[in-house]
Design a protein around this motif. Sequence first.
Motif, PDB file in Angstrom:
ATOM      1  N   ALA A 146      30.278 -24.825  11.374  1.00 20.82           N
ATOM      2  CA  ALA A 146      31.552 -24.959  11.637  1.00 20.82           C
ATOM      3  C   ALA A 146      32.229 -25.914  10.901  1.00 20.82           C
ATOM      4  O   ALA A 146      31.659 -27.060  10.487  1.00 20.82           O
ATOM      5  N   ASN A 147      33.516 -25.762  10.549  1.00 22.26           N
ATOM      6  CA  ASN A 147      34.219 -26.739   9.684  1.00 22.26           C
ATOM      7  C   ASN A 147      34.782 -27.748  10.559  1.00 22.26           C
ATOM      8  O   ASN A 147      34.897 -27.708  11.717  1.00 22.26           O
ATOM      9  N   GLN A 148      35.368 -29.086  10.072  1.00 15.90           N
ATOM     10  CA  GLN A 148      35.841 -29.956  10.886  1.00 15.90           C
ATOM     11  C   GLN A 148      37.035 -29.560  11.640  1.00 15.90           C
ATOM     12  O   GLN A 148      37.311 -29.914  12.643  1.00 15.90           O
ATOM     13  N   LEU A 153      37.705 -31.475  20.006  1.00 20.50           N
ATOM     14  CA  LEU A 153      36.969 -32.532  21.040  1.00 20.50           C
ATOM     15  C   LEU A 153      37.960 -32.519  22.201  1.00 20.50           C
ATOM     16  O   LEU A 153      39.265 -32.667  22.167  1.00 20.50           O
ATOM     17  N   TYR A 154      37.326 -32.481  23.485  1.00 21.10           N
ATOM     18  CA  TYR A 154      37.942 -32.573  24.656  1.00 21.10           C
ATOM     19  C   TYR A 154      37.766 -33.755  25.407  1.00 21.10           C
ATOM     20  O   TYR A 154      36.287 -34.007  25.746  1.00 21.10           O
TER      21      TYR A 154
END
Length: 171
Positions: A146-148, A153-154
């Motif tokens: 996956a890319n950034q 983020l949770y």
Amino acid sequence: MAKKHVHSRRQAYVEGSAARKLNPYYEEEYDNGVSSAERRKAARKRKQERLARKRAAQRNQSKASYISAGYVVCLAVAGVATLLICINYLRLNASITSRMDSIAKLQLELEHQKAANDELRTAIDTACDLNHVYQVATQDLGMVYANQNQILLYDKTESEYVRQNEDIPEH
């Protein structure tokens, strides 16, 4: 064997290791004036005293051997209690011994299970080649890292657990 001798004064004696009593027929002459009636009276008195002592001894002996019913009951209760305590002790001792044997068997079984688990873990770790998994995922299945910008983020401060039914916030 002892020999019997008779002297001129009619006194009998025995020569040997045991002296016998003088013959009562000949004793009359040597009693220094005591009549035969008085001797018989004294002899009866001595005999009565001996009988009285014998009876007293028998009474004392019967009193000494007498055990009261309360004492017998107390001894019986103590004996039964001792017997029950001993039986309970032996039963508990046998129970403890059997439990210790079962614990030893279970510990041995646990050691065998741990050894088997370690062998299986080693087999699994060696059977799974991560390089092969990476090659199959990227080449055969077309997967990519996956890319950034694809990672979200949770941060939720209410609880450490995430509920699946809640909506994820935009920010």
